[in-house]
Scaffold this active site. Structure first.
Site, PDB file in Angstrom:
ATOM      1  N   CYS A  67      90.460 -38.283  90.714  1.00  0.00           N
ATOM      2  CA  CYS A  67      91.879 -38.638  90.857  1.00  0.00           C
ATOM      3  C   CYS A  67      92.088 -39.371  92.174  1.00  0.00           C
ATOM      4  CB  CYS A  67      92.766 -37.403  90.804  1.00  0.00           C
ATOM      5  SG  CYS A  67      94.496 -37.805  91.173  1.00  0.00           S
ATOM      6  N   ILE A  68      92.605 -40.573  92.088  1.00  0.00           N
ATOM      7  CA  ILE A  68      92.727 -41.423  93.275  1.00  0.00           C
ATOM      8  C   ILE A  68      93.740 -40.857  94.279  1.00  0.00           C
ATOM      9  CG2 ILE A  68      94.384 -42.995  92.132  1.00  0.00           C
ATOM     10  CD1 ILE A  68      92.994 -45.272  93.735  1.00  0.00           C
TER      11      ILE A  68
END
Lengths: 121, 95, 129
Positions: C78-79
């Site tokens: 997840c960025i």
């Protein structure tokens, strides 16, 4: 919710104790943005996120209340908690926001089965 | 539904899981959850009889093999755990 | 069956990554398919190429890469959760004016939509946290 892609996001951690609440709610918002039907269930410490008087600038951390408020904008209308969760943390219903719905703990197994997917934060 | 508990029995996770377990649900105790082997009076052993398992690898790692054998508690190894997940489309982890 | 895994426990803090790896190898050995692993919350630290545990401890970053190489498993991170915690790819480091980066292929920074897609696509989806 009977849709085949309905999602229940369970929030079990309090606003400032960890980042689980924020990251759980973010997941619900993204799911709703993608058009997936989403409900939230706040259990135990997670029910602290439902207090209506939460400060907007809690000690050095980003406040969670604005994120909870965003749920409605994304058409997430069902914020559930259990009566037992509130009793366990000592929160009377008068301290909660108005859009909370209540479930008895013994109804939980049936409640969970309504959802195609569950994510537990 | 299959429930995975990774925390000890006195945790919020354990209490919340107990409220969520339905009559046909399966419970697998992993990681810290295997400490349940020491609590033979825990109501879960009775309530979930024949549908609750301790993860054998974690039991061994925690030094609880003797307790599990002495108390006659059911275990499942990693292969068996994967097989259990095959039979339950919905899997929830309590941590 | 198609499996998907969500890892939310940090390396060397939580046993979750170890449990997830054991589960992944076991399901693959049984002939199931693993569609992907998504790293979220503290789990994003598994992707750090700078982790350097002592030699007698498993390097979790390398263990995930080994899983990827052997079975071509996508490793999505997840960025937002990664950037918040000081984990960035070269492109993100440049974008944010940072001098170094610690996320490399085969780990991929991606959005939460990927998590939801993975969950919907898989027959079984399991959280390790």
């Amino acid at each position: 919710m009977a849709e085949s892609n309905s999602l229940l996001v369970i929030i079990r951690h309090a606003p400032y104790g960890s980042n689980l609440l924020r990251e759980g709610v973010d997941t619900a918002l993204v799911a709703a943005a993608f058009g997936q039907p989403v409900d939230l269930l706040f259990l135990g410490q997670g029910a602290m996120a439902l207090l209506k008087e939460q400060g907007s600038g809690a000690p050095g951390q980003k406040a969670s209340l604005p994120t909870i408020d965003m749920l409605e904008m994304y058409d997430i209308e069902h914020l559930w908690t259990t009566e037992e969760s509130l009793a366990a943390i000592g929160v009377p219903t008068s301290m909660l926001r108005n859009d909370v719905q209540f479930l008895k703990a013994k109804a939980m197994p049936g409640f969970l089965q309504q959802y195609a997917q569950i994510l537990n934060f | 539904m299959l429930h995975i508990l990774t925390k000890a029995l006195n945790s919020d996770a354990a209490h919340q899981m107990q409220q969520a377990v339905g009559e046909e649900d399966i419970v697998v105790l992993t990681e810290e959850g295997v400490q349940a082997a020491l609590k033979t009076h825990w109501e879960g052993w009775q309530a979930y009889q024949s549908r609750i398992y301790l993860l054998a690898e974690d039991v061994a790692a925690w030094g609880l093999n003797t307790a599990v054998t002495a108390n006659g508690l059911p275990t499942v190894d990693m292969n068996g755990f994967v097989t259990l997940t095959e039979h339950h489309p919905q899997i929830v982890t309590w941590y | 069956m198609e499996y998907g895994l969500l890892v939310m426990g940090a390396p060397y803090t939580s046993p979750a990554p170890h449990s997830a790896l054991r589960f992944a190898h076991t399901l693959l050995a049984q002939g199931h398919h693993l569609s992907g692993v998504f790293f979220y919350h503290e789990g994003v630290h598994n992707a750090s190429s700078l982790m350097a545990p002592p030699q007698d401890e498993l390097n979790l970053h390398d263990a995930w890469i080994e899983l990827h190489r052997a079975h071509n498993i996508p490793l999505d991170v997840c960025i937002a959760a990664a950037l918040r915690r000081g984990l960035a790819s070269e492109a993100e480091a440049l974008r944010h004016g940072k001098a170094s980066f610690n996320i490399d292929a085969p780990f991929e920074l991606t959005g939460l939509g990927q998590l939801l897609t993975l969950q919907q696509r898989c027959d079984r989806f399991i959280t390790f946290a």
